[in-house]
Write an enzyme that holds these catalytic residues in place. Structure first.
Site, PDB file in Angstrom:
ATOM      1  N   CYS A   1      13.495  11.308   6.320  1.00 12.42           N
ATOM      2  CA  CYS A   1      13.377  10.727   7.661  1.00 12.42           C
ATOM      3  C   CYS A   1      14.532  11.141   8.563  1.00 12.42           C
ATOM      4  O   CYS A   1      14.335  11.423   9.744  1.00 12.42           O
ATOM      5  CB  CYS A   1      13.324   9.204   7.562  1.00 12.42           C
ATOM      6  SG  CYS A   1      11.899   8.568   6.654  1.00 12.42           S
TER       7      CYS A   1
ATOM      8  N   GLU B   1       8.904  17.133  15.569  1.00  6.64           N
ATOM      9  CA  GLU B   1       9.281  16.925  14.174  1.00  6.64           C
ATOM     10  C   GLU B   1       8.649  18.011  13.300  1.00  6.64           C
ATOM     11  O   GLU B   1       7.451  18.276  13.391  1.00  6.64           O
ATOM     12  CB  GLU B   1       8.819  15.552  13.700  1.00  6.64           C
ATOM     13  CG  GLU B   1       9.251  15.233  12.279  1.00  6.64           C
ATOM     14  CD  GLU B   1       8.873  13.829  11.850  1.00  6.64           C
ATOM     15  OE1 GLU B   1       9.679  13.177  11.169  1.00  6.64           O
ATOM     16  OE2 GLU B   1       7.755  13.383  12.189  1.00  6.64           O
TER      17      GLU B   1
ATOM     18  N   LYS C   1       0.856  -1.183   0.000  1.00 10.54           N
ATOM     19  CA  LYS C   1       0.000   0.000   0.000  1.00 10.54           C
ATOM     20  C   LYS C   1       0.895   1.238   0.000  1.00 10.54           C
ATOM     21  O   LYS C   1       1.438   1.638   1.027  1.00 10.54           O
ATOM     22  CB  LYS C   1      -0.916  -0.019   1.228  1.00 10.54           C
ATOM     23  CG  LYS C   1      -2.080   0.981   1.172  1.00 10.54           C
ATOM     24  CD  LYS C   1      -1.667   2.331   1.666  1.00 10.54           C
ATOM     25  CE  LYS C   1      -2.795   3.336   1.569  1.00 10.54           C
ATOM     26  NZ  LYS C   1      -2.342   4.716   1.864  1.00 10.54           N
TER      27      LYS C   1
END
Length: 477
Positions: A278, A375, A172
């Protein structure tokens, strides 16, 4: 314009009764992809189809699976340019960076194709008339839910490791890069037996339905919030969970470094792919001795970046993935300014279409500000000035996340302390990116669990079985 189709049980075009999504280019809002949305019932049927295909693929010889993965890498290599263009159109990554991500994915497929046949179990010292050994076996059905920020490289890592170890995969891709996932799945499917790989598309509800299925492994790269929801769902089904989730990676700039060189490294870490990596640099702890010169050099580099659509060859800083994400990034910057921080360059939402946001340097930051603690995932470099390496190390370690960290230092003793003491999966000294192929990052805390992209990922996708064999009746063979 891409028209995406799903792949279920070896059949392209299956499902999609949940409606349709339209993905838009973050540079100009033009439609890029139309995408079918799988229903929960279709996800269940795909899972059953995968379960039906699992035993035959698991029984395939490791060398045959490896050869198939090599052919899959060849097929992906044949569509490098098409994949890079799709990445750039769907999420705005500069074209050269997008191409590099595809090349990295191909390299990862080949790495796992080479490593997998060499893996084995081990024998144990038991009774002299018995045989005892440990052997790895496929876990079965893997649900791989992948992100938008580096869609080909990450997907190739998870899919390659899962497939070559004998698992079947329900793939997915992110709803923001579905055409990229579709093009990748088309290439991989050319080299694989029917039913070994399925492609399901749609939004978060499709990922949630997939995580709730009776699968054996759920592998997810994405946000911490989504990762926690997946872990909760897997706790109810008993599936193993592999997570690489959010991060707020620190960069320490020690006394005695060349501030121009340090600024070059910081700019690369904070602004590459518009900060949507990331392991991007999200917070900077800079020794007071070099802070003024470092900030001045970093501001110059931020201001000089060429901004434009990712598809333009000269672009160095493309748009953010969408305007909603831009609102998040700008909101963190605005909150820091309201709390006393100072924007030295950038920090303003530009006029015009798309989701562009400038490279931004923010000084006078404190360690407790949300811009530093949380973040951001955007092209923002918040600078905290520190008075010692001890203070920098203490602040860098003080985080709910544990993905990666970088230290720029001329001191070997400081480098040694950094890699020993920082509670993260990856520590880089004097380079924000790089590392040997096969390096396995084990994220910690809110950043996830499970190995990433090294040989150890092959172990994560297998289960170890202990076998004890004796002659019948306690006699001899």
């Amino acid at each position: 314009m891409y028209t995406v189709a799903q792949l279920v049980g070896g059949v392209w075009g299956a499902g999609g009764d949940g409606g349709e999504l339209v993905v838009r280019d973050p540079a100009d809002d033009a439609p890029v992809s139309t995408v079918p949305v799988a229903t929960a019932d279709e996800v269940g049927k795909a899972t059953q189809a995968a379960r039906n295909a699992a035993s035959q693929w698991a029984a395939t010889a490791p060398a045959e699976r490896a050869a198939a993965l090599h052919r899959a890498a060849d097929a992906v290599e044949a569509v490098i340019e098409e994949l890079a263009a799709a990445v750039s159109a769907e999420m705005g990554k500069p074209l050269a960076d997008a191409r590099g991500g595809v090349e990295a994915g191909i390299g990862t497929l080949r790495q796992y194709a080479e490593l997998a046949p060499l893996r084995g179990g081990r024998t144990l010292n038991g009774e002299t008339e018995a045989l005892d050994f440990l052997t790895p076996q496929p876990r079965g059905v893997v649900a791989a839910i992948t992100p938008w920020n580096d869609p080909v490289a990450v997907s190739c890592g998870l899919l390659g490791a899962a497939l070559v170890t004998g698992n079947v995969v329900l793939y997915k891709p992110s709803e923001r890069t579905p055409a990229t996932g579709w093009l990748l799945a088309r290439a991989l499917d050319q080299a694989l037996p029917a039913g070994v790989l399925s492609l399901l598309t749609g939004g978060p509800e499709v990922g949630a339905a997939l995580a709730a299925q009776d699968v054996d492994v759920v592998a997810h790269v994405g946000s911490t919030a989504t990762g926690r929801a997946i872990a909760a769902a897997a706790a109810r089904t008993g599936a193993k969970v592999l997570l690489e989730n959010g991060g707020s990676d620190p960069l320490i700039v020690d006394a005695g470094v060349d501030p121009e060189w340090a600024a070059e490294q910081a700019a690369l870490g904070a602004f590459a792919n518009a900060g949507q990596i990331c392991v991007a640099v999200e917070r900077l702890y800079v020794h007071r001795e070099v802070a003024d010169d470092f900030v001045a050099a970093l501001v110059r580099r931020a201001a000089a970046l060429r901004v434009g659509p990712g598809r333009d060859p000269g672009t160095e800083l493309g748009p953010l993935v969408d305007r909603r994400h831009r609102d998040h990034v700008h909101g963190q910057v605005a909150a820091a300014v309201a709390d006393g921080a100072r924007v030295r360059v950038g920090g303003e939402v530009p006029d015009g279409p798309g989701a562009f946001y400038p490279a931004t340097v923010v000084t006078d930051c404190r360690h407790d500000m949300p811009l530093v603690r949380e973040e951001t995932f955007g092209p923002v470099a918040p600078v905290v000035v520190v008075d010692s390496f001890d203070e920098a190390l203490r602040c860098a370690a003080d985080s709910p996340y544990g993905l990666a960290a970088t230290v720029l230092t001329p001191s070997m003793s400081h480098a040694q302390r950094a890699w020993r003491e920082l509670p993260v999966g990856t520590v880089k000294v004097n380079a924000v990116f790089g590392g040997a192929p096969g390096g396995a990052a084990h994220p910690r805390r809110a950043s996830g669990q499970g190995f990433g992209y090294g040989p150890e990922l092959l172990d994560e996708f297998t289960a170890t079985k202990a076998v004890h064999i004796e002659a019948p009746g306690g006699g001899h063979w």
